[in-house]
Scaffold this motif. Structure first.
Motif, PDB file in Angstrom:
ATOM      1  N   GLY A 111      -6.144  22.195   2.137  1.00 35.55           N
ATOM      2  CA  GLY A 111      -5.390  22.430   0.917  1.00 35.55           C
ATOM      3  C   GLY A 111      -4.398  21.343   0.562  1.00 35.55           C
ATOM      4  N   ILE A 112      -4.219  20.355   1.427  1.00 34.43           N
ATOM      5  CA  ILE A 112      -3.316  19.236   1.174  1.00 34.43           C
ATOM      6  C   ILE A 112      -4.139  18.045   0.677  1.00 34.43           C
ATOM      7  CG2 ILE A 112      -1.646  17.633   2.161  1.00 34.43           C
ATOM      8  CD1 ILE A 112      -0.634  20.476   1.908  1.00 34.43           C
ATOM      9  N   PHE A 113      -3.724  17.451  -0.453  1.00 35.51           N
ATOM     10  CA  PHE A 113      -4.433  16.321  -1.039  1.00 35.51           C
ATOM     11  C   PHE A 113      -3.784  15.009  -0.608  1.00 35.51           C
ATOM     12  CE2 PHE A 113      -7.172  17.632  -4.860  1.00 35.51           C
ATOM     13  CZ  PHE A 113      -7.656  18.725  -4.160  1.00 35.51           C
ATOM     14  N   VAL A 114      -4.619  13.981  -0.463  1.00 29.83           N
ATOM     15  CA  VAL A 114      -4.153  12.645  -0.092  1.00 29.83           C
ATOM     16  C   VAL A 114      -4.673  11.649  -1.122  1.00 29.83           C
ATOM     17  CG1 VAL A 114      -4.084  10.877   1.702  1.00 29.83           C
ATOM     18  CG2 VAL A 114      -4.277  13.291   2.345  1.00 29.83           C
ATOM     19  N   LEU A 115      -3.782  10.819  -1.648  1.00 27.87           N
ATOM     20  CA  LEU A 115      -4.148   9.813  -2.645  1.00 27.87           C
ATOM     21  C   LEU A 115      -3.557   8.473  -2.228  1.00 27.87           C
ATOM     22  CD1 LEU A 115      -5.386   9.132  -5.422  1.00 27.87           C
ATOM     23  CD2 LEU A 115      -3.190   9.740  -6.447  1.00 27.87           C
ATOM     24  N   GLY A 146       0.829  -1.195   0.000  1.00 24.09           N
ATOM     25  CA  GLY A 146       0.000   0.000   0.000  1.00 24.09           C
ATOM     26  C   GLY A 146       0.866   1.248   0.000  1.00 24.09           C
ATOM     27  N   MET A 147       0.364   2.297  -0.612  1.00 21.39           N
ATOM     28  CA  MET A 147       1.095   3.566  -0.639  1.00 21.39           C
ATOM     29  C   MET A 147       0.102   4.717  -0.600  1.00 21.39           C
ATOM     30  SD  MET A 147       2.096   4.370  -4.571  1.00 21.39           S
ATOM     31  CE  MET A 147       1.784   6.096  -4.251  1.00 21.39           C
ATOM     32  N   SER A 148       0.557   5.830  -0.053  1.00 20.76           N
ATOM     33  CA  SER A 148      -0.252   7.045  -0.012  1.00 20.76           C
ATOM     34  C   SER A 148       0.638   8.230  -0.337  1.00 20.76           C
ATOM     35  CB  SER A 148      -0.892   7.235   1.369  1.00 20.76           C
ATOM     36  OG  SER A 148      -1.816   6.207   1.644  1.00 20.76           O
ATOM     37  N   LEU A 149       0.081   9.143  -1.129  1.00 24.04           N
ATOM     38  CA  LEU A 149       0.767  10.383  -1.475  1.00 24.04           C
ATOM     39  C   LEU A 149       0.052  11.534  -0.782  1.00 24.04           C
ATOM     40  CD1 LEU A 149       1.194   9.740  -5.306  1.00 24.04           C
ATOM     41  CD2 LEU A 149       2.961   9.540  -3.560  1.00 24.04           C
ATOM     42  N   ILE A 150       0.805  12.364  -0.059  1.00 22.17           N
ATOM     43  CA  ILE A 150       0.235  13.498   0.676  1.00 22.17           C
ATOM     44  C   ILE A 150       1.007  14.749   0.274  1.00 22.17           C
ATOM     45  CG2 ILE A 150      -0.303  14.448   2.941  1.00 22.17           C
ATOM     46  CD1 ILE A 150      -0.158  11.606   4.046  1.00 22.17           C
ATOM     47  N   CYS A 168      -8.037  10.135  -8.952  1.00 16.02           N
ATOM     48  CA  CYS A 168      -8.067  10.826  -7.664  1.00 16.02           C
ATOM     49  C   CYS A 168      -9.471  10.920  -7.082  1.00 16.02           C
ATOM     50  CB  CYS A 168      -7.495  12.241  -7.815  1.00 16.02           C
ATOM     51  SG  CYS A 168      -5.779  12.296  -8.345  1.00 16.02           S
ATOM     52  N   GLN A 169     -10.416  10.168  -7.634  1.00 11.56           N
ATOM     53  CA  GLN A 169     -11.807  10.324  -7.220  1.00 11.56           C
ATOM     54  C   GLN A 169     -11.993  10.054  -5.729  1.00 11.56           C
ATOM     55  OE1 GLN A 169     -14.535   8.005  -9.504  1.00 11.56           O
ATOM     56  NE2 GLN A 169     -16.312   9.111  -8.794  1.00 11.56           N
ATOM     57  N   LYS A 170     -11.199   9.124  -5.200  1.00 12.01           N
ATOM     58  CA  LYS A 170     -11.322   8.802  -3.780  1.00 12.01           C
ATOM     59  C   LYS A 170     -10.250   9.512  -2.954  1.00 12.01           C
ATOM     60  CE  LYS A 170     -13.337   4.289  -4.746  1.00 12.01           C
ATOM     61  NZ  LYS A 170     -13.212   2.827  -4.642  1.00 12.01           N
ATOM     62  N   ARG A 171      -9.746  10.601  -3.519  1.00 10.17           N
ATOM     63  CA  ARG A 171      -8.713  11.352  -2.819  1.00 10.17           C
ATOM     64  C   ARG A 171      -9.313  12.045  -1.601  1.00 10.17           C
ATOM     65  NH1 ARG A 171     -11.067  14.772  -6.254  1.00 10.17           N
ATOM     66  NH2 ARG A 171     -11.140  16.985  -5.747  1.00 10.17           N
ATOM     67  N   GLY A 172      -8.451  12.537  -0.757  1.00 10.65           N
ATOM     68  CA  GLY A 172      -8.911  13.313   0.384  1.00 10.65           C
ATOM     69  C   GLY A 172      -8.248  14.675   0.387  1.00 10.65           C
ATOM     70  N   GLU A 173      -8.825  15.609   1.092  1.00 13.26           N
ATOM     71  CA  GLU A 173      -8.259  16.949   1.189  1.00 13.26           C
ATOM     72  C   GLU A 173      -8.313  17.403   2.637  1.00 13.26           C
ATOM     73  OE1 GLU A 173      -8.645  21.455  -0.673  1.00 13.26           O
ATOM     74  OE2 GLU A 173     -10.124  19.915  -1.169  1.00 13.26           O
TER      75      GLU A 173
END
Length: 650
Positions: free
Chosen positions: A286-290, A8-12, A278-283
């Motif tokens: 102002g910071i996005f999480v994928l 698993g990986m996440s980009l913030i 990115c549809q299930k991204r989070g914010e």
């Protein structure tokens, strides 16, 4: 050659960097997006903003509507869409505002042309209705102004659908209405309706129920002269030319600005795919999480992309084993060589391996060829089978993967045909390199039993390795499908083989060893708890006892089932011999040579088609019910990375 390790990986990071990285993920085609809680379940608390704001998620793609409007330009123009693959290679850089401005500008032009065409079409219909009304009056020798200004009659000229016109005619039979059709066009009818002026109010209610579109022709006929009909016709032709021009406007517009619009289409399509990723991204402030799942081998590639495109982006990773411990089901990605990859479809017919399970595809590739060739060994029939699969695949009748399996099965049948010395059922053309099914039945039975013992043992060995990987050492050593079960199976098989061949019965040491191993298996759960402690749920003494007897009896039934290898090899030879016998019988009839040739051709076609199908099914049965039962569970789901064209990466 196994199930690929996943992680698993996440980009913030900032929105711009996350969008660029999402675009890179689409190009790499190795990223499957997942909900944020999948990979950040244990980190969401630490990712809260100081003011108390939490990560919020978004589901609406802002580019969906833009892409839909832009697609309408090509549809209205009747042109083919730009190739999506070219968009992925050269994506223009446009902001959302710029894309919106250009798309809305094009959509506004289409809307103006469409509405203008609708207005002109309505005027054209009105003129056509007036012309039809004039023709109807001329045939009745009536003057226009006198007809429209009649004191007692109410005349309505209108347009309605064919279905509603039939309803109006039915109503006219029970009401004081006279209905006359004038023109029928494209599912609509232009009609003249007469009624008394006293009944006009009730008639209008009826008109509303059948959706009559009334035309006020008074202004058109006012001041009518001798050339009225010609003037109406000229005006109608002018409207028709204008309508055709408006209908051609989208095509001309696309023709003039094709390159510009294609670049715009690529920009919107590319950004739409990025946001789909990115549809299930989070914010969060102002910071996005994928978040997503990637093959572990591609982590370095992803890290390089983050260094290049996201200097302010944080990359978080988690091993697949850790995700599994938290109850997350990881997708399955298989990596095999070309030959083994062909048989992944056979495994998938049963079930895809679950993540962390041993991929049986290499064993299936070996066993499938061996089992099919053993039962269908014939040089000529194998050649026909391989050629037929190639032809059906070329015509698109068979899927490429299954056609490849059948071709390989045909080649395997040819190899065994040389071992049997069999060509189209004849064992007199080639010398057998091993044995003949018609004359070496005992060799075939012994070999089939040996093959059964070997492959069942291989399945148990795979299960032992799997149990060791899971840390179930006690079950691996003492279970009926573990090391003790394997030793019991070998001991029982050796005792049976010696007993049947020597005539003096099975050696007592082997029987004693088998008895000891049986007791070990029977008390395997007790031994496991005493030596290694509780390692899993206790299934209960009664259930365990029945399971032990079932596992040990399955050794016998599974091994005996492999006798079908010899049985179908003999069956194949018998059917071929029957075809030769039938051809010899018709040879003595008038025209016997032709009859004999027909019997031989049709008989061999039936053998290749019908028996080939039966042997294919029996091969699958040996794989699924005998071989897989020793080690395979399945239940996996495929790894589905997102790409530019929305399809899985091949």
């Amino acid at each position: 050659m196994a199930v690929v390790e996943m992680m698993g990986m996440s980009l913030i990071g900032p929105r711009e960097e996350i969008e660029s990285l999402a675009s890179e993920m689409l190009s790499q085609g190795n990223f499957e997006p997942v909900p944020l809680e999948y990979a950040l379940e244990r980190r969401t608390a630490s990712l809260s903003a100081p003011g108390g704001s939490r990560i919020s998620t978004f589901q609406k793609n802002p580019y969906d509507d833009l892409l839909e409007k832009l697609v309408r330009v090509w549809k209205e123009a009747g042109a083919e869409f730009p190739e999506e693959r070219s968009c992925s290679r050269s994506t223009p850089s446009l902001s959302f505002d710029e894309c919106s401005r250009q798309v809305l500008d094009a959509a506004k032009k289409l809307e103006i042309w469409r509405k203008r065409a609708e207005v002109l079409e309505e005027e054209r219909e009105k003129l056509m209705a007036a012309g039809a009304f004039l023709d109807a009056l001329a045939s009745a020798d009536r003057d226009v102004e006198e007809t429209l200004k009649t004191r007692y009659l109410s005349i309505t000229f209108g347009r309605l659908s064919s279905e509603n016109f039939r309803r109006l005619e039915e109503m006219a039979e029970v009401t004081p209405l006279l209905v006359f059709p004038v023109v029928a066009e494209k599912g609509y009818v232009l009609a003249i309706i007469f009624c008394s002026r006293d009944y006009r109010e009730e008639a209008e209610k009826i008109y509303r129920t059948v959706y009559v579109k009334e035309y006020d022709l008074g202004d058109i006929f006012e001041g009518a002269g001798e050339n009225l009909r010609n003037r109406l016709r000229e005006r109608r032709f002018d409207y028709e030319r204008a309508i055709r021009g408006l209908q051609d406007a989208p095509r001309n517009y696309l023709g003039r600005r094709r390159k510009e619009l294609e670049l715009l289409y690529c920009a919107v399509h590319s950004l739409q795919r990025v946001y789909a990723l990115c549809q299930k991204r989070g914010e969060m402030s102002g910071i996005f999480v994928l978040s997503g799942v990637i093959p572990a081998s591609t982590l370095e590639q992803v890290g390089e992309a983050v260094d290049r495109l996201g200097p302010n982006t944080l990359l978080l990773t988690e091993k697949g084993s850790e995700l599994q411990k938290r109850g997350k089901q990881l997708p399955t990605l298989l990596k095999n060589n070309f030959f083994t990859r062909t048989f992944e479809e056979i495994v998938a017919l049963y079930s895809l391996p679950s993540y962390g399970e041993t991929d049986p595809s290499p064993l299936v590739a070996l066993s499938f060829c061996l089992f099919f060739g053993f039962m269908f060994g014939d040089v000529g029939h194998g050649l026909l089978l391989a050629a037929g699969a190639w032809y059906l695949a070329r015509k698109g009748i068979l899927k490429k993967a299954f056609a490849s399996v059948i071709r390989i099965a045909g080649i395997s049948a040819m190899v065994f045909g040389f071992l049997y010395g069999s060509v189209f059922g004849s064992e007199e053309i080639l010398p057998s390199l091993w044995t003949s099914p018609m004359h070496g039945i005992s060799d075939l039975i012994q070999t089939s039993l040996f093959v059964g013992v070997a492959f069942l043992s291989m399945g148990i060995v795979v299960n032992i390795v799997s149990l060791k990987r899971k840390g179930r050492i006690g079950k691996m050593l003492f279970d009926g499908e573990g090391a003790a079960g394997l030793l019991f199976y070998w001991t029982a098989a050796a005792a049976a083989a010696i007993g049947f061949t020597s005539g003096s019965g099975a050696p007592k040491p082997l029987l004693v060893l088998a008895g000891i191993l049986f007791l070990v298996i029977l008390f395997s759960s007790v031994l496991e708890r005493l030596i290694f402690g509780p390692q899993g749920e206790d299934e209960g003494g009664v259930v365990h006892t029945f399971t032990v007897f079932h596992d040990l009896l399955s050794f016998l039934s599974n091994t005996a089932s492999f006798v079908r290898l010899a049985a179908f090899a003999l069956n194949h030879a018998g059917l071929s011999a029957a075809v030769f016998m039938l051809s010899d019988m018709v040879h003595t009839l008038p025209g016997g040579t032709l009859f004999r040739a027909a019997v031989l051709i049709l008989g061999n076609i039936v053998i290749v088609g019908l028996e080939g199908l039966i042997v294919f099914i029996q091969t699958l049965r040996l794989e699924y019910y005998e071989f897989f039962s020793k080690f395979y569970h399945g239940g996996g789901r495929p790894f589905t990375p997102v790409t530019w064209n929305g399809k899985n990466k091949e």
